[in-house]
Design a protein around this motif. Structure first.
Motif, PDB file in Angstrom:
ATOM      1  N   UNK A 288      -5.336  13.397  -8.967  1.00 23.84           N
ATOM      2  CA  UNK A 288      -4.709  14.615  -9.492  1.00 23.84           C
ATOM      3  C   UNK A 288      -4.582  15.683  -8.420  1.00 23.84           C
ATOM      4  N   UNK A 289      -3.467  16.382  -8.442  1.00 25.13           N
ATOM      5  CA  UNK A 289      -3.243  17.516  -7.537  1.00 25.13           C
ATOM      6  C   UNK A 289      -3.146  18.832  -8.298  1.00 25.13           C
ATOM      7  N   UNK A 290      -2.647  18.798  -9.531  1.00 25.64           N
ATOM      8  CA  UNK A 290      -2.598  19.970 -10.408  1.00 25.64           C
ATOM      9  C   UNK A 290      -1.919  21.175  -9.762  1.00 25.64           C
ATOM     10  N   UNK A 291      -0.757  20.936  -9.184  1.00 28.52           N
ATOM     11  CA  UNK A 291       0.026  22.035  -8.613  1.00 28.52           C
ATOM     12  C   UNK A 291       0.896  22.639  -9.715  1.00 28.52           C
ATOM     13  N   UNK A 292       0.240  23.273 -10.662  1.00 25.65           N
ATOM     14  CA  UNK A 292       0.936  23.860 -11.806  1.00 25.65           C
ATOM     15  C   UNK A 292       0.749  25.374 -11.779  1.00 25.65           C
ATOM     16  N   UNK A 293       1.586  26.054 -12.511  1.00 22.84           N
ATOM     17  CA  UNK A 293       1.426  27.502 -12.596  1.00 22.84           C
ATOM     18  C   UNK A 293       0.342  27.901 -13.569  1.00 22.84           C
ATOM     19  N   UNK A 294      -0.105  26.995 -14.410  1.00 22.58           N
ATOM     20  CA  UNK A 294      -1.127  27.261 -15.418  1.00 22.58           C
ATOM     21  C   UNK A 294      -2.418  26.536 -15.004  1.00 22.58           C
ATOM     22  N   UNK A 295      -3.578  27.024 -15.453  1.00 24.98           N
ATOM     23  CA  UNK A 295      -4.843  26.388 -15.065  1.00 24.98           C
ATOM     24  C   UNK A 295      -5.060  25.048 -15.760  1.00 24.98           C
ATOM     25  N   UNK A 296      -5.620  24.110 -15.023  1.00 33.13           N
ATOM     26  CA  UNK A 296      -6.012  22.805 -15.557  1.00 33.13           C
ATOM     27  C   UNK A 296      -7.509  22.654 -15.308  1.00 33.13           C
ATOM     28  N   UNK A 297      -8.275  22.563 -16.373  1.00 31.88           N
ATOM     29  CA  UNK A 297      -9.731  22.440 -16.268  1.00 31.88           C
ATOM     30  C   UNK A 297     -10.103  20.981 -16.521  1.00 31.88           C
ATOM     31  N   UNK A 298     -10.759  20.366 -15.536  1.00 23.79           N
ATOM     32  CA  UNK A 298     -11.084  18.944 -15.611  1.00 23.79           C
ATOM     33  C   UNK A 298     -12.594  18.737 -15.627  1.00 23.79           C
ATOM     34  N   UNK A 299     -13.025  17.702 -16.353  1.00 24.63           N
ATOM     35  CA  UNK A 299     -14.438  17.376 -16.454  1.00 24.63           C
ATOM     36  C   UNK A 299     -14.685  15.939 -15.995  1.00 24.63           C
ATOM     37  N   UNK A 300     -15.950  15.614 -15.757  1.00 23.03           N
ATOM     38  CA  UNK A 300     -16.344  14.326 -15.184  1.00 23.03           C
ATOM     39  C   UNK A 300     -15.797  13.156 -15.995  1.00 23.03           C
ATOM     40  N   UNK A 301     -15.440  12.089 -15.274  1.00 21.01           N
ATOM     41  CA  UNK A 301     -14.886  10.916 -15.945  1.00 21.01           C
ATOM     42  C   UNK A 301     -15.131   9.675 -15.101  1.00 21.01           C
ATOM     43  N   UNK A 302     -14.854   8.516 -15.679  1.00 13.90           N
ATOM     44  CA  UNK A 302     -14.952   7.237 -14.990  1.00 13.90           C
ATOM     45  C   UNK A 302     -13.817   6.340 -15.463  1.00 13.90           C
ATOM     46  N   UNK A 303     -13.385   5.386 -14.628  1.00 18.07           N
ATOM     47  CA  UNK A 303     -12.298   4.484 -15.042  1.00 18.07           C
ATOM     48  C   UNK A 303     -12.691   3.655 -16.264  1.00 18.07           C
ATOM     49  N   UNK A 304     -11.715   3.366 -17.108  1.00 18.64           N
ATOM     50  CA  UNK A 304     -11.935   2.485 -18.249  1.00 18.64           C
ATOM     51  C   UNK A 304     -11.551   1.066 -17.844  1.00 18.64           C
ATOM     52  N   UNK A 305     -12.497   0.113 -17.869  1.00 18.88           N
ATOM     53  CA  UNK A 305     -12.183  -1.268 -17.479  1.00 18.88           C
ATOM     54  C   UNK A 305     -11.028  -1.835 -18.310  1.00 18.88           C
ATOM     55  N   UNK A 306     -10.119  -2.516 -17.650  1.00 13.90           N
ATOM     56  CA  UNK A 306      -8.971  -3.170 -18.294  1.00 13.90           C
ATOM     57  C   UNK A 306      -7.966  -2.177 -18.874  1.00 13.90           C
ATOM     58  N   UNK A 307      -8.138  -0.898 -18.590  1.00 15.51           N
ATOM     59  CA  UNK A 307      -7.176   0.077 -19.117  1.00 15.51           C
ATOM     60  C   UNK A 307      -6.718   1.029 -18.016  1.00 15.51           C
ATOM     61  N   UNK A 308      -6.645   0.530 -16.803  1.00 17.52           N
ATOM     62  CA  UNK A 308      -6.153   1.343 -15.701  1.00 17.52           C
ATOM     63  C   UNK A 308      -4.767   1.867 -16.049  1.00 17.52           C
ATOM     64  N   UNK A 309      -4.493   3.160 -15.803  1.00 19.13           N
ATOM     65  CA  UNK A 309      -5.230   4.179 -15.050  1.00 19.13           C
ATOM     66  C   UNK A 309      -6.053   5.130 -15.935  1.00 19.13           C
ATOM     67  N   UNK A 310      -6.308   4.754 -17.204  1.00 18.48           N
ATOM     68  CA  UNK A 310      -6.991   5.675 -18.121  1.00 18.48           C
ATOM     69  C   UNK A 310      -8.461   5.827 -17.749  1.00 18.48           C
ATOM     70  N   UNK A 311      -9.018   6.999 -18.144  1.00 13.85           N
ATOM     71  CA  UNK A 311     -10.380   7.321 -17.762  1.00 13.85           C
ATOM     72  C   UNK A 311     -11.175   7.797 -18.978  1.00 13.85           C
TER      73      UNK A 311
ATOM     74  N   UNK B  68     -13.961  10.256 -20.395  1.00 10.04           N
ATOM     75  CA  UNK B  68     -14.489  11.572 -20.033  1.00 10.04           C
ATOM     76  C   UNK B  68     -15.942  11.767 -20.452  1.00 10.04           C
ATOM     77  N   UNK B  69     -16.671  12.523 -19.624  1.00 10.88           N
ATOM     78  CA  UNK B  69     -18.071  12.851 -19.907  1.00 10.88           C
ATOM     79  C   UNK B  69     -18.298  14.355 -19.739  1.00 10.88           C
TER      80      UNK B  69
END
Length: 397
Positions: A44-67, A69-70
């Motif tokens: 992620x680069x999040x070059x947006x005009x609005x804020x993007x707040x992200x929290x810890x995550x890990x890849x989901x096996x067999x469901x790339x690119x989904x993650x 969240x924790x």
């Protein structure tokens, strides 16, 4: 601030992620008062005009690119979230981000909207074979939607799925939009793209855009095309997913690699627009999807879709008017393709009507969404446990 919560956001690209992106873009343009809350992504680069707040995550096996969240273990994120003041929380899924939306709504006494986008039972059943556990998880999902002040669905027919899960409350239909439309250069773009892709005179171009997962019935497309292998067509798949390599292998085994092509993920919307514009038909025989954006995007560029009769995503399609329908049979689907290849005028006319009947701009949708937000915020404040006397606010006890 309006908070938009979802478990995926660009660079992950799917229908819900794109919906969130357009909500955020147009609401920010309108209000300058919106943020996105979503799991972290290393790309992620999040070059947006609005804020993007992200929290810890890990890849989901067999469901790339989904993650997965924790947020509960991400203390810096939790501290940042606690310092934000929200007017409304809008959850677009019932998982980690949805639970955060509930947390925010309860702690700040603000309205919560939850949109039901996906057929979660199908996703869960692919991972868990135990029916009791699947039913238990579906009940938890239904309880999530029961906590919302309003539940939105992107298409009227989606209500049936939600009712099947056990939800008994009220729903509001709020359509999705499209950011892709024809312009003065589209005719030339079609010619140039077809030339670049090697589409010869008299050949039909078919297109699929979406996750390469078997749930979307992509094997059905391959089987149907195998039946018309001798006809002049080229098929292009855009996207990625766990079924990608098996799809490529199936195509090679059937000696169709010269007719069926895989373009991978296309993040550039202008490039994606060129493929929609160049295509004659959009093939989408999915029984998995509720209200796919890709059908609207194709329609916005005058490319009609061929779907399955009775599918949830075909609810707004009238056969031979603003799209095409087929029975759920490989033979019928192949016959329909052959019929439409022989009638390009009908395909063109239906594409024109599709653009005028099932497509709205995201800007227009965002105006409707903002008005709905404001009504709910006003209603919440009016009904809050507060009273005013002589210009002074008192908390009721």
């Amino acid at each position: 601030m309006i908070g938009l919560f979802n478990d995926c956001f660009p660079p992950i690209m799917d229908g819900v992620s794109l919906t969130m992106q357009n909500y955020a873009f147009w609401l920010h343009k309108k209000t300058q008062n919106v943020c996105v809350v979503t799991p972290k992504n290393p790309e992620a680069e999040d070059c947006t005009g609005y804020p993007v707040f992200r929290y810890s995550s890990a890849p989901i096996p067999m469901r790339k690119p989904y993650r997965l969240g924790f947020p509960g273990i991400d203390w810096p994120f939790q501290l940042k979230l606690s310092r934000l003041s929200f007017e409304l929380a809008h959850a677009h899924c019932p998982f980690s981000s949805g639970k955060l939306a509930v947390q925010v709504a309860r702690s700040q006494n603000i309205p919560l909207i939850a949109t039901f986008h996906s057929k979660y039972r199908t996703d869960i059943e692919r991972i868990i074979s135990n029916k009791y556990l699947v039913d238990l998880l579906i009940k938890k999902i239904v309880r999530f939607y029961e906590m919302a002040d309003e539940v939105w669905i992107p298409q009227a027919s989606v209500e049936e799925t939600l009712r099947e899960y056990g939800y008994k409350g009220k729903v509001e239909v709020v359509n999705n939009g499209s950011d892709l439309t024809l312009d003065a250069s589209s005719a030339l773009l079609r010619i140039e793209t077809r030339r670049r892709l090697g589409i010869r005179e008299g050949e039909s171009m078919f297109l699929f855009v979406g996750q390469h997962i078997w749930e979307k019935n992509i094997g059905f497309i391959l089987d149907s095309l195998a039946l018309i292998r001798d006809l002049p067509f080229q098929m292009f798949f855009v996207g990625s997913g766990y079924a990608y390599q098996e799809m490529v292998d199936r195509v090679a085994e059937r000696n169709l690699s010269h007719k069926i092509h895989f373009l991978g993920n296309v993040a550039d919307r202008n490039v994606l627009k060129s493929y929609y514009t160049a295509a004659d038909l959009f093939l989408f025989p999915s029984l998995y999807d509720n209200a796919p954006l890709v059908v609207r995007e194709a329609a916005g560029l005058h490319t009609p879709s061929l779907l399955l009769r009775g599918a949830t995503c075909a609810d707004e399609i009238v056969d031979n008017y603003n799209g095409f329908l087929s029975d759920h049979s490989v033979d019928f689907f192949a016959d329909r393709l052959q019929e439409l290849m022989m009638n390009p005028k009908l395909v063109g006319d239906v594409g024109l009507r599709a653009s005028s009947t099932i497509v709205r701009s995201w800007e227009d949708i965002a105006d409707e969404v903002y008005d709905r937000y404001q009504r709910l915020i006003h209603k919440s404040r009016y009904n809050s446990p507060r009273c005013f006397t002589g210009g002074v606010m008192y908390e009721r006890v």
